[in-house]
Design a protein around this motif. Structure first.
Motif, PDB file in Angstrom:
ATOM      1  N   VAL A   9      24.395 104.992  -1.347  1.00 29.07           N
ATOM      2  CA  VAL A   9      25.253 103.826  -1.104  1.00 29.07           C
ATOM      3  C   VAL A   9      25.300 102.946  -2.347  1.00 29.07           C
ATOM      4  O   VAL A   9      24.263 102.641  -2.950  1.00 29.07           O
ATOM      5  CB  VAL A   9      24.737 103.028   0.108  1.00 29.07           C
ATOM      6  CG1 VAL A   9      25.484 101.707   0.252  1.00 29.07           C
ATOM      7  CG2 VAL A   9      24.902 103.864   1.381  1.00 29.07           C
ATOM      8  N   ARG A  10      26.513 102.515  -2.717  1.00 30.81           N
ATOM      9  CA  ARG A  10      26.666 101.577  -3.822  1.00 30.81           C
ATOM     10  C   ARG A  10      27.062 100.206  -3.281  1.00 30.81           C
ATOM     11  O   ARG A  10      28.182 100.013  -2.806  1.00 30.81           O
ATOM     12  CB  ARG A  10      27.720 102.059  -4.823  1.00 30.81           C
ATOM     13  CG  ARG A  10      27.905 101.072  -5.983  1.00 30.81           C
ATOM     14  CD  ARG A  10      28.645 101.663  -7.175  1.00 30.81           C
ATOM     15  NE  ARG A  10      30.053 101.868  -6.943  1.00 30.81           N
ATOM     16  CZ  ARG A  10      30.921 102.259  -7.904  1.00 30.81           C
ATOM     17  NH1 ARG A  10      30.483 102.486  -9.130  1.00 30.81           N
ATOM     18  NH2 ARG A  10      32.189 102.442  -7.610  1.00 30.81           N
ATOM     19  N   PRO A  11      26.157  99.227  -3.350  1.00 30.31           N
ATOM     20  CA  PRO A  11      26.524  97.855  -2.995  1.00 30.31           C
ATOM     21  C   PRO A  11      27.317  97.213  -4.126  1.00 30.31           C
ATOM     22  O   PRO A  11      27.443  97.772  -5.219  1.00 30.31           O
ATOM     23  CB  PRO A  11      25.167  97.173  -2.820  1.00 30.31           C
ATOM     24  CG  PRO A  11      24.261  97.918  -3.754  1.00 30.31           C
ATOM     25  CD  PRO A  11      24.755  99.339  -3.766  1.00 30.31           C
ATOM     26  N   ARG A  12      27.838  96.038  -3.866  1.00 34.94           N
ATOM     27  CA  ARG A  12      28.547  95.301  -4.913  1.00 34.94           C
ATOM     28  C   ARG A  12      27.596  94.877  -6.037  1.00 34.94           C
ATOM     29  O   ARG A  12      26.382  94.856  -5.862  1.00 34.94           O
ATOM     30  CB  ARG A  12      29.228  94.074  -4.299  1.00 34.94           C
ATOM     31  CG  ARG A  12      30.512  94.379  -3.567  1.00 34.94           C
ATOM     32  CD  ARG A  12      31.014  93.197  -2.735  1.00 34.94           C
ATOM     33  NE  ARG A  12      30.284  93.058  -1.485  1.00 34.94           N
ATOM     34  CZ  ARG A  12      30.574  92.162  -0.545  1.00 34.94           C
ATOM     35  NH1 ARG A  12      31.580  91.309  -0.737  1.00 34.94           N
ATOM     36  NH2 ARG A  12      29.872  92.115   0.574  1.00 34.94           N
ATOM     37  N   GLY A  13      28.172  94.537  -7.191  1.00 32.38           N
ATOM     38  CA  GLY A  13      27.381  94.100  -8.325  1.00 32.38           C
ATOM     39  C   GLY A  13      26.827  92.697  -8.126  1.00 32.38           C
ATOM     40  O   GLY A  13      27.273  91.941  -7.253  1.00 32.38           O
ATOM     41  N   TRP A  14      25.873  92.328  -8.984  1.00 37.35           N
ATOM     42  CA  TRP A  14      25.217  91.025  -8.861  1.00 37.35           C
ATOM     43  C   TRP A  14      26.183  89.853  -8.955  1.00 37.35           C
ATOM     44  O   TRP A  14      25.899  88.769  -8.439  1.00 37.35           O
ATOM     45  CB  TRP A  14      24.158  90.869  -9.946  1.00 37.35           C
ATOM     46  CG  TRP A  14      22.847  91.543  -9.711  1.00 37.35           C
ATOM     47  CD1 TRP A  14      22.156  92.332 -10.605  1.00 37.35           C
ATOM     48  CD2 TRP A  14      22.028  91.480  -8.541  1.00 37.35           C
ATOM     49  NE1 TRP A  14      20.972  92.761 -10.054  1.00 37.35           N
ATOM     50  CE2 TRP A  14      20.861  92.247  -8.785  1.00 37.35           C
ATOM     51  CE3 TRP A  14      22.156  90.849  -7.306  1.00 37.35           C
ATOM     52  CZ2 TRP A  14      19.840  92.403  -7.844  1.00 37.35           C
ATOM     53  CZ3 TRP A  14      21.149  91.004  -6.360  1.00 37.35           C
ATOM     54  CH2 TRP A  14      20.009  91.770  -6.627  1.00 37.35           C
ATOM     55  N   HIS A  15      27.326  90.030  -9.609  1.00 38.86           N
ATOM     56  CA  HIS A  15      28.223  88.906  -9.876  1.00 38.86           C
ATOM     57  C   HIS A  15      29.132  88.550  -8.712  1.00 38.86           C
ATOM     58  O   HIS A  15      29.744  87.483  -8.716  1.00 38.86           O
ATOM     59  CB  HIS A  15      29.097  89.221 -11.094  1.00 38.86           C
ATOM     60  CG  HIS A  15      29.996  90.406 -10.889  1.00 38.86           C
ATOM     61  ND1 HIS A  15      29.526  91.705 -10.819  1.00 38.86           N
ATOM     62  CD2 HIS A  15      31.351  90.495 -10.731  1.00 38.86           C
ATOM     63  CE1 HIS A  15      30.529  92.530 -10.636  1.00 38.86           C
ATOM     64  NE2 HIS A  15      31.651  91.833 -10.568  1.00 38.86           N
TER      65      HIS A  15
END
Length: 530
Positions: free
Chosen positions: A166-172
Motif C-alpha cells: 500500500v502506498r499512502p500519500r506523501g508527508w506534504h
C-alpha cells in the motif's frame, strides 16, 4: 482488532464530513489510533516540511544538491538491511493503480508478483475515494472482495494473487476532513493508520505484511519519521517489532544524494528502493527551477537512457545491492492500443526495450500500469533473470558523481511537445478535480507525476527568457494562453473524463503557469477544489 484502551490517549481524531456508510472504518478505536499517530509525528512532520522549503530556497539562490558531509560515515560504513521476507523475495513485475474496487481485483489477479495499491499519485484524494479505498482493501485482505459491473460482469479474486503493498500519500499532503485538537492530519497518517489498524493483524498472520511503499521522501530524517511511526503502530497494535516493511520511492532529486542514509534510517524494515522515474524528472525540474542552464527538452525526449537518469538508475542499483536491498525499476505507462495492431506493437516494443534495459542493468523488478503489460514485462525478466532477484549483482563498476546526477540532457522543444504538455496538464487536472487520479491520454496512463512534469516544463520554458521552438519561434505566454484556450474548448465539448471541470482546470493551470514562483505541487492547490 481493537487497540488496548490503556494505550490510547482519550482524544480521538475528529471527522468533518458525512460518515454514513463508513462506520466500520471510522470506529472510535480507529480514530483514537489516528490521534495517537498524529500526536507522535505532527510536530516533527512540520519541522521536516519547513526544512524542505529552506533547502529549496538555497537551490533557488544558486546552490546545487550534493552528498551530505555529515553522513559520510553512513555511506562508507559496512552495514546491511534486515532480511527480506519470503513473500517479497521475487518482485520481478509489480502492477500499480488506484484503490478502486475493480482495479484492485484485476491487479491482484493480473499475474504480477506485487500490486501497489495507491492512495497517492493515481488517486484523486476526495474523502469518499480514500474511505472507499479503505473498504476495498479491507475486503481484498479478507479475500471477500467482489465487483459486478453495470453490464452484469462479476469480478472476484483468483486462488493465487499478487502480494499487496500500500502506498499512502506523501508527508506534504493534508487530509482536511480529519483533525486532532484542531490540527489537520497528514493524509499519509490517515491512509497508513486506517489500513494498518484494520488489516495489519490478518496480513501478519498470513505472512504478507503489512507492506508499504513510501513516496516523495527528500531526506533521511523523513525516512526516520516513517520508521518511528511504524514502530509506534506495531507497539499499539501488539505486533512484532519490524514486521511492517517498507519500499522507498527515490523520486526526488534531493533523495538521490541520500540513498544510503534513507536505507540506514529504515534498515530494520526497508526492503528496497524504487526508481520513481516520472516524479524524479518532475523533482529535477522543480528543484532546479531557478537554474537556466538546467532546462530539459520536451518530455518525450527525457528517457531513462539520457545521462542524468542513467546515472540515477545505476547508482540506485549499486546502493541497494551493497546493502542487501532490492533495486526496483520504473513505470511503463503504455496501455494497449486497440484497433491498430501496428501502433500497439510499436508501443509494446518500447516496453520490452525499457524492461530489457532495466533487467540487464541489474534491477530486481519493474512496474507496469496495465494488466496487459504484465506478461510483456515478465517475459523479459524471466529470460534475463532466472533467479528470484539480482542481489548478487553489486555493480561495483558504477561510479557516479554529483555532476552526473545533475547534468541536463540535450534536446529540443517542438510545437507538438508544447501542445502535448498543455493538453496533458489540462485534461489530467480536470479529471482529478472530477475525482479520477489515473487517466488514459493518447495511449499513456497519466497520473499526477506526469501531469506535474508537463506543467513544470511549461512554467520553466515560459519564465526563462529566450527559449525557442525548433523553428526558432519564441515560446511566450501569448502562445500558452492560445493553446490552453484551444484545449479547454475541446475538453469542454468532449466526453473525456473531467469535461465539466474544463474551465476550473484551465483557470488553475493558467494561474500556476503565470505565477512568478513554480508551485511545489499541482495537487495542493487543486485539493482545495476537490
Amino acid at each position: 482488532m481493537a487497540v488496548p484502551q490503556e494505550r490510547l490517549q482519550p482524544i480521538q481524531a475528529q471527522i468533518h464530513a458525512d460518515t454514513t456508510g463508513y462506520e466500520d472504518i471510522l470506529t472510535p478505536d480507529a480514530l483514537a489510533f489516528l490521534a495517537r499517530l498524529h500526536d507522535a509525528a505532527e510536530a516533527r512532520r512540520q519541522q521536516l516540511l519547513r526544512a524542505r522549503h529552506e533547502r529549496q530556497a538555497r537551490y533557488d539562490a544558486g546552490c546545487l544538491p550534493n552528498f551530505r558531509s555529515d553522513t559520510r560515515a553512513i555511506r562508507e560504513g559496512d552495514w546491511r538491511v534486515a532480511p527480506i521476507p519470503d513473500a517479497l523475495r521475487d518482485r520481478r513485475v509489480e502492477i500499480t493503480g488506484p484503490v478502486e474496487r475493480k482495479m484492485i481485483i484485476n491487479a491482484l489477479n493480473s499475474g504480477a508478483k506485487v500490486f501497489m495499491a495507491d492512495f497517492e499519485d493515481s488517486s484523486a484524494p476526495s474523502f469518499r475515494n480514500q474511505l472507499d479505498g479503505q473498504i476495498n482493501l479491507r475486503d481484498a485482505v479478507a479475500g471477500t472482495i467482489e465487483y459486478t459491473s453495470p453490464e452484469g460482469k462479476r469480478y472476484r479474486l483468483a486462488e493465487q494473487t499478487a502480494v499487496l503493498v500500500v502506498r499512502p500519500r506523501g508527508w506534504h499532503l493534508p487530509e482536511r476532513h480529519v483533525t486532532v485538537n484542531g490540527q489537520i492530519m497528514a493524509g499519509a497518517l490517515v491512509d497508513f493508520g486506517l489500513f494498518a489498524y484494520h488489516n495489519a493483524h490478518l496480513l501478519h498472520a498470513m505472512q504478507r505484511g503489512p507492506y508499504f511503499y513510501l513516496p516523495k521522501l527528500e531526506a533521511m530524517e523523513e525516512a526516520a519519521l516513517w520508521d518511528e511511526v511504524m514502530a509506534l503502530a506495531e507497539a499499539e497494535l501488539d505486533l512484532p517489532a519490524g514486521c511492517m516493511k517498507a519500499t522507498v520511492l527515490i523520486e526526488t532529486l534531493p533523495a538521490v544524494f541520500q540513498m544510503h542514509e534513507i536505507l540506514h534510517a529504515l534498515r530494520h524494515r526497508v526492503v528496497g528502493l524504487n526508481c520513481g522515474r516520472w516524479d524524479y524528472i518532475f523533482s529535477y525540474l522543480k528543484t532546479l527551477r531557478g537554474h537556466r542552464d538546467r532546462l530539459l527538452p520536451e518530455r518525450g525526449q527525457v528517457q531513462m537512457t539520457v545521462p542524468f537518469l542513467k546515472a540515477y538508475s545505476e547508482l540506485l542499483i549499486q546502493t541497494c545491492h551493497r546493502r542487501g536491498a532490492f533495486a526496483m525499476g520504473g513505470m511503463a505507462a503504455q496501455i494497449p492500443i486497440k484497433g491498430d495492431e501496428a501502433a500497439n506493437e510499436a508501443a509494446m516494443a518500447k516496453v520490452r526495450a525499457d524492461k530489457l534495459r532495466e533487467v540487464t542493468a541489474g534491477h530486481d523488478g519493474t512496474w507496469v500500469a496495465h494488466p496487459a503489460l504484465v506478461p510483456v514485462a515478465k517475459a523479459i525478466f524471466d529470460e534475463h533473470m532466472p533467479t528470484p532477484n539480482q542481489l548478487d549483482r553489486l555493480r561495483e563498476d558504477v561510479c557516479v558523481s554529483r555532476d552526473q546526477l545533475l547534468a541536463p540532457c540535450a534536446g529540443s522543444i517542438s510545437r507538438e511537445g508544447f501542445d502535448n504538455n498543455v493538453e496533458v496538464a489540462l485534461r489530467y487536472t480536470a479529471a482529478w478535480l472530477d475525482g479520477l487520479g489515473c487517466v488514459p491520454i493518447h495511449h499513456l496512463m497519466e497520473d499526477a507525476a506526469t501531469a506535474e512534469i508537463a506543467r513544470a516544463q511549461l512554467w520553466q520554458w515560459l519564465h526563462h527568457g529566450g527559449v525557442e521552438f525548433t523553428d526558432h519561434a519564441p515560446i511566450d505566454f501569448a502562445l500558452f494562453d492560445q493553446v490552453l484556450a484551444k484545449h479547454t474548448h475541446r475538453l469542454r465539448e468532449s466526453t473525456h473524463p473531467g469535461a465539466d471541470k474544463a474551465d476550473a482546470a484551465a483557470d488553475l493551470l493558467s494561474a500556476l503557469t503565470h505565477d512568478d514562483q513554480l508551485a511545489d505541487f499541482l495537487t495542493l492547490p487543486a485539493y482545495e477544489q476537490l
